[in-house]
Design an enzyme around this catalytic site. Structure first.
Site, short mmCIF file in Angstrom:
data_model
loop_
_atom_site.label_atom_id
_atom_site.label_comp_id
_atom_site.label_asym_id
_atom_site.label_seq_id
_atom_site.Cartn_x
_atom_site.Cartn_y
_atom_site.Cartn_z
N GLU A 285 -9.02 -72.04 5.64
CA GLU A 285 -9.28 -72.19 7.07
C GLU A 285 -10.03 -73.48 7.38
O GLU A 285 -9.83 -74.09 8.43
CB GLU A 285 -10.02 -70.96 7.59
CG GLU A 285 -9.13 -69.72 7.55
CD GLU A 285 -9.83 -68.46 7.99
OE1 GLU A 285 -9.40 -67.84 8.98
OE2 GLU A 285 -10.81 -68.06 7.32
N GLU B 213 -7.70 -62.54 2.40
CA GLU B 213 -8.59 -61.58 3.08
C GLU B 213 -8.08 -60.14 3.07
O GLU B 213 -8.88 -59.22 2.83
CB GLU B 213 -8.86 -62.05 4.52
CG GLU B 213 -9.89 -63.15 4.64
CD GLU B 213 -9.29 -64.54 4.52
OE1 GLU B 213 -10.00 -65.51 4.85
OE2 GLU B 213 -8.12 -64.65 4.10
#
Length: 255
Positions: free
Chosen positions: A109, A129
């Site tokens: 990210e 995640e």
């Protein structure tokens, strides 16, 4: 200017911001987030630095959020800037990710928060995640489908698997592939080419590219005008024209 966890080096109009937690695979904790935010706040206000490179020490870009620190109550989010001090408010100036090793979860990210990505041939990316019962909430699942085809973004986000830089290069997400250990050098070469241009023009160009994504046809030129018109009246614009006429290198002042 920065904590030990974030190092800053400058040369030739380029600043290198290094996450310096190699023993933790450059996992992002509160100190890293504060260090990156402080660096960007300082550098964005300067006229002698026109481009940035974000990288990690010790052969890894970043393994993402420091989960051990997270469990201890250390949440690496900065008010107004988001995860890592950058995810919700990237800098005004061009930012290049130089990726070695792994760019996973929050590390991926961070790379997606950059404008360009230079990656080692051995580097790997992923949003794991879901494998930890979490969601890539620092922009990953919003930015990724805007950069690569929808179904591929879905695969990356839903499987949580690792993907090689070569695959992301094929998809256009990675700008350049380098030999192992050469990502920073490749990013610096690209950053210096960018930094050779006028800083006001660079910032305005980046702003229009980002903000115009959701402009309608009717809005396009009306909204672009207030961003780019000041550039045409700047001292740098006059200097650029004079340098061209006089066949010399321009001396930018960021004014």
């Amino acid at each position: 200017m920065s904590a030990e966890e974030v190092l800053i080096e400058e040369s030739d109009g380029v600043a290198v911001i290094t996450i310096n937690r190699p023993s933790a695979r450059n996992a992002v904790n509160g100190a890293v987030a504060r260090g990156i935010a402080a660096a960007l706040d300082s550098l964005d206000s300067r006229t002698d630095v026109s481009a940035y490179v974000l990288t990690g020490a010790g052969g890894t870009f970043s393994a993402g959020m420091d989960l051990k620190a997270f469990l201890a109550g250390d949440f690496p989010v900065i008010e107004g800037r988001g995860f890592g001090g950058i995810a919700e408010a990237p800098p005004k100036k061009p930012l290049i990710a130089a990726v070695e090793g792994y760019a996973l979860a929050g590390g991926f990210e961070l790379a997606l928060s950059c404008d360009l990505i230079v990656a080692s041939a051995e580097s790997k990316f992923g949003l794991p995640e879901p494998k930890r019962g979490l969601v890539a909430g620092a922009g990953g699942i919003m930015r990724l489908p805007r950069r690569i085809p929808y179904h591929v973004a879905m695969e990356i986000a839903l499987t949580g698997d690792h993907y090689p830089a070569s695959r992301l290069y094929e998809l256009g997400l990675v700008n350049r592939i380098t030999e192992p250990g050469e990502a920073l050098a490749g990013a610096l070469e690209l950053a210096r080419r960018i930094a050779a241009n006028a800083p006001l023009a660079l910032a305005a160009t980046k702003k229009v590219i980002i903000e115009s994504a959701d402009w309608s046809i009717e809005e396009m030129f009306r909204k672009q005008g207030p961003i780019i018109n000041p550039v045409f009246g700047s001292k740098d614009a006059m200097e650029g024209a004079a340098a061209f006429a006089e066949k010399r290198a321009p001396q930018w002042r960021g004014e």
